[in-house]
Design an enzyme around this catalytic site. Structure first.
Site, PDB file in Angstrom:
ATOM      1  N   GLU A   1      36.055  69.732  34.610  1.00  0.00           N
ATOM      2  CA  GLU A   1      36.090  68.433  35.287  1.00  0.00           C
ATOM      3  C   GLU A   1      35.844  68.684  36.785  1.00  0.00           C
ATOM      4  O   GLU A   1      36.361  69.657  37.348  1.00  0.00           O
ATOM      5  CB  GLU A   1      37.502  67.855  35.062  1.00  0.00           C
ATOM      6  CG  GLU A   1      37.806  66.533  35.704  1.00  0.00           C
ATOM      7  CD  GLU A   1      39.279  66.117  35.448  1.00  0.00           C
ATOM      8  OE1 GLU A   1      40.092  66.949  34.975  1.00  0.00           O
ATOM      9  OE2 GLU A   1      39.602  64.946  35.725  1.00  0.00           O
TER      10      GLU A   1
ATOM     11  N   LYS B   1      35.828  58.849  32.513  1.00  0.00           N
ATOM     12  CA  LYS B   1      37.184  59.112  32.001  1.00  0.00           C
ATOM     13  C   LYS B   1      37.967  57.808  31.813  1.00  0.00           C
ATOM     14  O   LYS B   1      38.086  57.020  32.765  1.00  0.00           O
ATOM     15  CB  LYS B   1      37.894  60.041  32.990  1.00  0.00           C
ATOM     16  CG  LYS B   1      39.237  60.587  32.548  1.00  0.00           C
ATOM     17  CD  LYS B   1      39.755  61.567  33.611  1.00  0.00           C
ATOM     18  CE  LYS B   1      41.016  62.288  33.197  1.00  0.00           C
ATOM     19  NZ  LYS B   1      41.449  63.258  34.245  1.00  0.00           N
TER      20      LYS B   1
ATOM     21  N   CYS C   1      39.747  66.025  30.336  1.00  0.00           N
ATOM     22  CA  CYS C   1      41.109  66.471  30.633  1.00  0.00           C
ATOM     23  C   CYS C   1      42.180  65.615  29.961  1.00  0.00           C
ATOM     24  O   CYS C   1      42.343  65.656  28.759  1.00  0.00           O
ATOM     25  CB  CYS C   1      41.291  66.564  32.152  1.00  0.00           C
ATOM     26  SG  CYS C   1      42.644  67.689  32.590  1.00  0.00           S
TER      27      CYS C   1
ATOM     28  N   VAL D   1      46.777  70.699  34.864  1.00  0.00           N
ATOM     29  CA  VAL D   1      47.900  71.100  35.708  1.00  0.00           C
ATOM     30  C   VAL D   1      49.213  71.122  34.920  1.00  0.00           C
ATOM     31  O   VAL D   1      50.216  71.592  35.425  1.00  0.00           O
ATOM     32  CB  VAL D   1      48.035  70.180  36.947  1.00  0.00           C
ATOM     33  CG1 VAL D   1      46.858  70.375  37.888  1.00  0.00           C
ATOM     34  CG2 VAL D   1      48.159  68.712  36.553  1.00  0.00           C
ATOM     35  N   MET D   2      49.204  70.615  33.703  1.00  0.00           N
ATOM     36  CA  MET D   2      50.394  70.663  32.837  1.00  0.00           C
ATOM     37  C   MET D   2      50.154  71.752  31.786  1.00  0.00           C
ATOM     38  O   MET D   2      49.018  72.139  31.530  1.00  0.00           O
ATOM     39  CB  MET D   2      50.631  69.307  32.175  1.00  0.00           C
ATOM     40  CG  MET D   2      50.864  68.189  33.181  1.00  0.00           C
ATOM     41  SD  MET D   2      51.404  66.639  32.407  1.00  0.00           S
ATOM     42  CE  MET D   2      49.942  66.143  31.520  1.00  0.00           C
TER      43      MET D   2
HETATM   44  C1  ACM Z   1      43.838  65.837  34.529  1.00  0.00           C
HETATM   45  O1  ACM Z   1      43.543  64.905  33.779  1.00  0.00           O
HETATM   46  N1  ACM Z   1      42.970  66.342  35.370  1.00  0.00           N
HETATM   47  C2  ACM Z   1      45.178  66.429  34.481  1.00  0.00           C
END
Ligand code: ACM
Length: 260
Positions: A38, A108, A141, A168-169
């Site tokens: 991304e 997205k 993501c 990030v998770m």
């Molecule tokens: C994300 O959707 N970039 C965590």
């Protein structure tokens, strides 16, 4: 089919340097499908809408030109994320490119955290594109957190999900095992590495890009914190058979009357 990913460490705002880094990682690669993270050329941690706008482009901008170049070099269908501008709206998008053609753009639909401040939510249907003998869907993501995303792509005929990410998770890589198992589909999750400290945010991106098989097998897993590029061979037609045993078909057995 040879499918793969490139895991890079974008420098915020440094499109040219980021293109060069990805080109270096892709050097000598040949594949059918290659997925990039991304926002692979811009970085992720925006601090204002103006900053997002400053890095935005249309579907025929520098990112499209770079992906066309990379497609010619590798022979692959390329999927990578970019900041898309259409009139006065900005989207967190992914572009699919093959040869000299932009095959499709996905915006997205599930924006994460402060992305809601910078981007408009995706406003186009999830699509499956038939290219180079593959049926490819795109999600970005955090879309993984909503199982309807992968399921919709599968119901539309996708064999493989190209999944540019900036994770990030810690849960996505494990969750993708279930996403693929419950849909009998392949997924290529291309994540980034590195840290971005900007404004009030401090993000460590979790690497571990992953190719997940139709049976939930993890076919490739990248390091947590290293630049990395990998391709593997898959038999994509394994995604066409949705039967689990002689009595169960995971699409045919859905009890739609009981679902909301
Ligand atoms: C994300 O959707 N970039 C965590």
């Amino acid at each position: 089919m040879k499918v793969g990913y490139i895991q890079n460490a974008p420098r915020f705002g440094g499109k040219k340097a980021n293109f060069e880094e990805v080109a270096g990682l892709a050097k000598g690669m040949k594949a059918d499908l290659l997925v990039l993270p991304e926002l692979f050329a811009t970085g992720y941690t925006f601090t204002s809408k103006e900053e997002t706008l400053g890095l935005a482009e249309t579907g025929d901008g520098p990112t499209a030109a770079f992906l066309k170049h990379l497609s010619a070099e590798t022979g692959a269908v390329l999927v990578g994320g970019f900041v898309e501008q259409e009139e006065d709206l900005i989207y967190n998008s992914a572009m699919m490119v093959y040869g000299d053609n932009v095959i499709g753009i996905y915006r997205k639909i599930h924006l994460f955290n402060k992305e809601k401040l910078w981007f408009s939510p995706g406003d186009k249907p999830l699509e499956v594109y038939h290219v180079k003998g593959m049926a490819i869907g795109m999600m970005i993501c955090f879309d993984w957190f909503f199982p309807e995303t992968a399921r919709t792509l599968v119901l539309k005929g996708a064999q493989v999900i190209a999944h540019p990410s900036n994770l990030v998770m810690p849960w996505c890589q494990t969750a993708m095992v279930t996403r693929c198992l419950e849909n009998r589909i392949f997924a290529v999750t291309a994540n980034r590495i590195g840290r971005e400290t900007r404004g009030n945010d401090d993000f460590n991106f979790t690497g571990r890009s992953q190719i997940t098989g139709f049976d939930g097998t993890i076919l490739s897993s990248a390091p947590l914190d290293k630049h990395y590029a990998k391709t593997i061979d898959i038999d994509i037609h394994n995604a066409d058979n949705k039967s689990i045993n002689p009595y169960n078909d995971l699409i045919g057995d859905r009890r739609k009357d009981f679902y909301l």
